[in-house]
Design a protein around this motif. Structure first.
Motif, PDB file in Angstrom:
ATOM      1  N   GLU A  71      32.656  50.763   7.770  1.00  0.00           N
ATOM      2  CA  GLU A  71      31.752  51.434   6.841  1.00  0.00           C
ATOM      3  C   GLU A  71      30.946  50.420   6.048  1.00  0.00           C
ATOM      4  O   GLU A  71      29.756  50.617   5.789  1.00  0.00           O
ATOM      5  N   TYR A  72      31.583  49.342   5.656  1.00  0.00           N
ATOM      6  CA  TYR A  72      30.903  48.303   4.887  1.00  0.00           C
ATOM      7  C   TYR A  72      29.813  47.637   5.720  1.00  0.00           C
ATOM      8  O   TYR A  72      28.702  47.416   5.236  1.00  0.00           O
ATOM      9  N   ILE A  73      30.126  47.335   6.968  1.00  0.00           N
ATOM     10  CA  ILE A  73      29.134  46.715   7.843  1.00  0.00           C
ATOM     11  C   ILE A  73      27.970  47.666   8.075  1.00  0.00           C
ATOM     12  O   ILE A  73      26.801  47.256   8.056  1.00  0.00           O
ATOM     13  N   LYS A  74      28.260  48.950   8.253  1.00  0.00           N
ATOM     14  CA  LYS A  74      27.205  49.945   8.446  1.00  0.00           C
ATOM     15  C   LYS A  74      26.314  50.025   7.204  1.00  0.00           C
ATOM     16  O   LYS A  74      25.083  50.052   7.304  1.00  0.00           O
ATOM     17  N   PHE A  75      26.920  50.039   6.028  1.00  0.00           N
ATOM     18  CA  PHE A  75      26.170  50.091   4.772  1.00  0.00           C
ATOM     19  C   PHE A  75      25.281  48.866   4.613  1.00  0.00           C
ATOM     20  O   PHE A  75      24.093  48.979   4.284  1.00  0.00           O
ATOM     21  N   MET A  76      25.836  47.685   4.849  1.00  0.00           N
ATOM     22  CA  MET A  76      25.066  46.452   4.699  1.00  0.00           C
ATOM     23  C   MET A  76      23.913  46.400   5.710  1.00  0.00           C
ATOM     24  O   MET A  76      22.818  45.946   5.379  1.00  0.00           O
ATOM     25  N   THR A  77      24.135  46.883   6.917  1.00  0.00           N
ATOM     26  CA  THR A  77      23.077  46.916   7.922  1.00  0.00           C
ATOM     27  C   THR A  77      21.951  47.839   7.492  1.00  0.00           C
ATOM     28  O   THR A  77      20.766  47.499   7.620  1.00  0.00           O
ATOM     29  N   GLN A  78      22.305  49.004   6.950  1.00  0.00           N
ATOM     30  CA  GLN A  78      21.296  49.950   6.475  1.00  0.00           C
ATOM     31  C   GLN A  78      20.490  49.361   5.331  1.00  0.00           C
ATOM     32  O   GLN A  78      19.261  49.486   5.282  1.00  0.00           O
ATOM     33  N   GLU A  79      21.150  48.711   4.389  1.00  0.00           N
ATOM     34  CA  GLU A  79      20.458  48.100   3.257  1.00  0.00           C
ATOM     35  C   GLU A  79      19.531  46.977   3.731  1.00  0.00           C
ATOM     36  O   GLU A  79      18.407  46.851   3.259  1.00  0.00           O
ATOM     37  N   PHE A  80      20.004  46.177   4.643  1.00  0.00           N
ATOM     38  CA  PHE A  80      19.201  45.070   5.144  1.00  0.00           C
ATOM     39  C   PHE A  80      17.962  45.573   5.874  1.00  0.00           C
ATOM     40  O   PHE A  80      16.857  45.067   5.662  1.00  0.00           O
ATOM     41  N   THR A  81      18.135  46.572   6.729  1.00  0.00           N
ATOM     42  CA  THR A  81      16.987  47.091   7.471  1.00  0.00           C
ATOM     43  C   THR A  81      15.996  47.778   6.550  1.00  0.00           C
ATOM     44  O   THR A  81      14.780  47.671   6.750  1.00  0.00           O
ATOM     45  N   SER A  82      16.467  48.466   5.520  1.00  0.00           N
ATOM     46  CA  SER A  82      15.528  49.092   4.585  1.00  0.00           C
ATOM     47  C   SER A  82      14.770  48.023   3.796  1.00  0.00           C
ATOM     48  O   SER A  82      13.586  48.198   3.489  1.00  0.00           O
ATOM     49  N   PHE A  83      15.420  46.914   3.493  1.00  0.00           N
ATOM     50  CA  PHE A  83      14.748  45.818   2.795  1.00  0.00           C
ATOM     51  C   PHE A  83      13.687  45.184   3.693  1.00  0.00           C
ATOM     52  O   PHE A  83      12.567  44.929   3.258  1.00  0.00           O
ATOM     53  N   ILE A  84      14.025  44.935   4.932  1.00  0.00           N
ATOM     54  CA  ILE A  84      13.093  44.312   5.872  1.00  0.00           C
ATOM     55  C   ILE A  84      11.917  45.237   6.161  1.00  0.00           C
ATOM     56  O   ILE A  84      10.775  44.788   6.293  1.00  0.00           O
TER      57      ILE A  84
ATOM     58  N   SER B  27      10.557  47.382   4.171  1.00  0.00           N
ATOM     59  CA  SER B  27       9.678  47.577   3.018  1.00  0.00           C
ATOM     60  C   SER B  27       8.570  46.519   3.020  1.00  0.00           C
ATOM     61  O   SER B  27       8.724  45.427   3.556  1.00  0.00           O
ATOM     62  N   THR B  28       7.467  46.870   2.405  1.00  0.00           N
ATOM     63  CA  THR B  28       6.331  45.940   2.357  1.00  0.00           C
ATOM     64  C   THR B  28       6.570  44.878   1.287  1.00  0.00           C
ATOM     65  O   THR B  28       7.354  45.097   0.354  1.00  0.00           O
ATOM     66  N   PRO B  29       5.907  43.750   1.398  1.00  0.00           N
ATOM     67  CA  PRO B  29       6.075  42.704   0.380  1.00  0.00           C
ATOM     68  C   PRO B  29       5.674  43.180  -1.024  1.00  0.00           C
ATOM     69  O   PRO B  29       6.283  42.764  -2.012  1.00  0.00           O
ATOM     70  N   GLU B  30       4.693  44.073  -1.116  1.00  0.00           N
ATOM     71  CA  GLU B  30       4.284  44.590  -2.427  1.00  0.00           C
ATOM     72  C   GLU B  30       5.407  45.411  -3.056  1.00  0.00           C
ATOM     73  O   GLU B  30       5.661  45.321  -4.260  1.00  0.00           O
ATOM     74  N   GLU B  31       6.073  46.222  -2.227  1.00  0.00           N
ATOM     75  CA  GLU B  31       7.198  47.015  -2.743  1.00  0.00           C
ATOM     76  C   GLU B  31       8.314  46.109  -3.241  1.00  0.00           C
ATOM     77  O   GLU B  31       8.935  46.368  -4.272  1.00  0.00           O
ATOM     78  N   ARG B  32       8.586  45.054  -2.498  1.00  0.00           N
ATOM     79  CA  ARG B  32       9.635  44.120  -2.911  1.00  0.00           C
ATOM     80  C   ARG B  32       9.277  43.427  -4.222  1.00  0.00           C
ATOM     81  O   ARG B  32      10.141  43.241  -5.085  1.00  0.00           O
ATOM     82  N   LYS B  33       8.006  43.075  -4.381  1.00  0.00           N
ATOM     83  CA  LYS B  33       7.580  42.427  -5.625  1.00  0.00           C
ATOM     84  C   LYS B  33       7.707  43.368  -6.808  1.00  0.00           C
ATOM     85  O   LYS B  33       8.158  42.964  -7.883  1.00  0.00           O
ATOM     86  N   THR B  34       7.306  44.629  -6.627  1.00  0.00           N
ATOM     87  CA  THR B  34       7.415  45.585  -7.736  1.00  0.00           C
ATOM     88  C   THR B  34       8.877  45.845  -8.077  1.00  0.00           C
ATOM     89  O   THR B  34       9.234  45.933  -9.258  1.00  0.00           O
TER      90      THR B  34
END
Length: 60
Positions: A5-18, A20-27
């Motif tokens: 479950e932890y690996i699945k959660f971390m994978t989901q978070e990582f893919t959602s971060f990747i 996202s656009t650079p502007e979203e990450r900056k905001t």
């Protein structure tokens, strides 16, 4: 949380971060920086956390 479950959660978070656009990450980063830090953590570091966990462990 189990290992899978932890690996699945971390994978989901990582893919959602990747995805996202650079502007979203900056905001998002600027919003995090504008929020005030918790006083006890900012000035005293891990000491309050260690004290709370020790007291909680002793009362159990």
């Amino acid at each position: 949380m189990k290992g899978n479950e932890y690996i699945k959660f971390m994978t989901q978070e990582f893919t959602s971060f990747i995805d996202s656009t650079p502007e979203e990450r900056k905001t998002r980063r600027s919003q995090r920086k504008s929020e005030p830090a918790v006083y006890s953590s900012k000035w005293l570091g891990m000491l309050p956390f260690a004290l709370k966990s020790t007291l909680k462990k002793d009362s159990s």
